[in-house]
Enzyme design. Structure first.
Site, PDB file in Angstrom:
ATOM      1  CD  GLN A   1       3.224   4.584   2.385  1.00 47.11           C
ATOM      2  OE1 GLN A   1       3.792   5.491   1.778  1.00 47.11           O
ATOM      3  NE2 GLN A   1       2.101   4.779   3.042  1.00 47.11           N
TER       4      GLN A   1
ATOM      5  CB  THR B   1      -2.778  13.361   4.591  1.00 47.55           C
ATOM      6  OG1 THR B   1      -3.020  12.217   3.777  1.00 47.55           O
ATOM      7  CG2 THR B   1      -1.320  13.364   5.016  1.00 47.55           C
TER       8      THR B   1
ATOM      9  CE  LYS C   1       4.664   7.431  -2.055  1.00 42.60           C
ATOM     10  NZ  LYS C   1       3.666   7.824  -1.041  1.00 42.60           N
TER      11      LYS C   1
ATOM     12  CE  LYS D   1      -4.126   1.786   0.236  1.00 40.75           C
ATOM     13  NZ  LYS D   1      -3.685   2.635  -0.897  1.00 40.75           N
TER      14      LYS D   1
ATOM     15  N   GLY E   1      -3.147   7.974  -4.303  1.00 42.91           N
ATOM     16  CA  GLY E   1      -2.627   9.227  -4.820  1.00 42.91           C
ATOM     17  C   GLY E   1      -1.395   9.675  -4.045  1.00 42.91           C
ATOM     18  CG  ASP E   2       2.785  10.831  -3.079  1.00 42.87           C
ATOM     19  OD1 ASP E   2       2.706  10.469  -1.903  1.00 42.87           O
ATOM     20  OD2 ASP E   2       3.725  11.521  -3.522  1.00 42.87           O
TER      21      ASP E   2
END
Length: 444
Positions: free
Chosen positions: A111, A209, A126, A90, A165-166
């Protein structure tokens, strides 16, 4: 030479020209010395650290797409599946010109521990590409996303690897990627998180976040006899994390006086107008100069400078290594009492050490910004059950997770005689769960 030093040296040797990855590994392993030293014989025999710092697998692929002028463009795509000891991989997909394998590995490594800290069954991964969405039309972005997913879909799945997303990957990009995955694989499953509400997304994911950052910061301050209410806060960045951190901070009674983007920053002594910031950044996708033009109290400055403003709490929410030693010295001189990382590794190692030595409460990103991935995991749960929870349900679960994260890292720091060192506490708390799972599953 100690086991920790051997593995750090090995990582640098085996992964040349990847300074961000070296930095992440060094920061984590240095803080794990007490645990590793106490278990050195077993960990050496089982090669625990070597297995931890090597991804289970990594993919690099070309992404050809056609621009609006009919020209073929080629970008590079990446996915690093780092560790699946406690659950499916993830981690987000970053679309930014700075993306390379070393950055994706540093993010994937971080992560592992972030996901472990949430207490949810998700492993670390990632991905992303050096594609820049800025200045591209919707059609160009769709063309890129479809090409990117045509290759990525071979390696992911709802029970295998669930990207999110990022930076550069918002609801629009996730939508295009999800549509292409469904088209190629012929299945409708929760393979991506951060989806739109009409096709399996979760309420509160957009805010998660930033909100989670403030829930942990609030708990950290409270447990140290301090209060977020009435505090002056400096925030860097003006993307998703920064916007919703600003919003929640002001809901909790703080005044946020700065935000920034890649060209400059705003100082607004009356407090950031969140509605205007959303209009400029989420609707118009414009620069902060437009915020300043519409807000008489706002002062716009070119370049860097957010951390020169006097504040009680600093929340770096932009990108890696944005808060330097000089910035840390400025914060301390101005009486800052707490720094909590909204971005991934935004504070340099020497700056982190300086802040800690000078009594500043410091919450590392792998704990402080875990609200996003925690809510992504909650989205996975909703998808699996074919359910949709209310905003209040998700927000309540998020707050409980972030409060628990703080107490877990606080307890871990105390157990290893590092009370108040939340970097050590976060790394140990995340590490213990992952290593227990790795050892239980044998050599794999």
């Amino acid at each position: 030479m100690s086991y920790v030093d051997e593995v750090i040296e090995l990582v640098v040797k085996q992964n040349p020209a990847e300074p961000e990855f070296h930095q992440a590994v060094k920061e984590v392993l240095e803080s794990l010395r007490a645990v590793v030293d106490a278990n050195e014989e077993q960990f050496r025999k089982e090669a625990v650290l070597e297995r931890l710092v090597n991804p289970e697998r990594q993919f690099k692929f070309r992404v050809p797409w056609v621009d609006d002028k009919g020209n073929v463009q080629v970008n590079t795509g990446y996915r690093v599946q780092f560790n699946s000891a406690i659950g499916p991989y993830k981690g987000g997909l970053r679309l930014h010109p700075s993306v390379n394998l070393g950055i994706i590995k540093f993010l994937g490594f971080e992560q592992i521990f972030k996901n472990s800290l949430t207490g949810l069954p998700i492993g670390g991964g990632k991905g992303g590409s050096d594609f820049d969405p800025k200045g591209k039309s919707d059609r160009e972005i769709m063309a890129f996303c479809q090409s990117f997913m045509t290759e990525l879909c071979k390696y992911i799945g709802a029970d295998t690897d669930v990207p999110a997303g990022d930076i550069g990957t918002g609801a629009r990009e996730i939508g295009y990627m999800f549509g292409q995955y469904k088209r190629i694989r012929g299945v409708y499953e929760g393979v991506l998180t951060g989806k739109g509400l009409s096709y399996g997304g979760s309420l509160a994911r957009t805010e998660a976040t930033g909100y989670g950052l403030l829930y942990l910061t609030e708990e950290m301050l409270k447990c140290n006899g301090k209060d977020i209410n009435g505090a002056t806060v400096c925030v860097s960045g003006s993307g998703n994390v920064a916007i919703y951190a600003t919003q929640k901070a002001q809901q909790l009674g703080a005044k946020v006086v700065t935000v920034s983007d890649s060209t400059g920053w705003i100082y607004d002594p009356e407090g950031i107008d969140v509605a205007l910031l959303k209009e400029v950044k989420e609707v118009k996708r414009a620069r902060l100069t437009e915020y300043a033009a519409a807000r008489p109290s706002a002062q716009y400055h070119e370049g860097r400078g957010v951390w020169s403003i006097k504040c009680d709490v600093a929340l770096p929410c932009a990108t890696q290594n944005e808060l330097s030693l000089d910035d840390a010295k400025a914060l301390v001189a101005n009486g800052c009492i707490a720094v909590a990382e909204g971005a991934n590794m935004p504070t340099t190692l020497d700056a982190t050490e300086y802040l800690q030595k000078n009594g500043v409460l410091f919450a590392p990103g792998k704990a402080a910004n875990a609200g996003g991935v925690a809510t992504s995991a909650l989205e996975m749960s909703q998808n699996s059950e074919r359910l949709s929870w209310t905003f209040e349900e998700v927000d309540s679960k998020l707050k409980n997770i972030m409060v628990n994260i703080f107490h877990n890292l606080d307890d871990a720091a105390k157990r290893y005689n590092s009370e108040g060192n939340y970097v050590v506490g976060a790394n140990i708390a995340g590490f213990e769960k992952v290593v227990d799972a790795m050892l239980a599953q044998g050599v794999c």
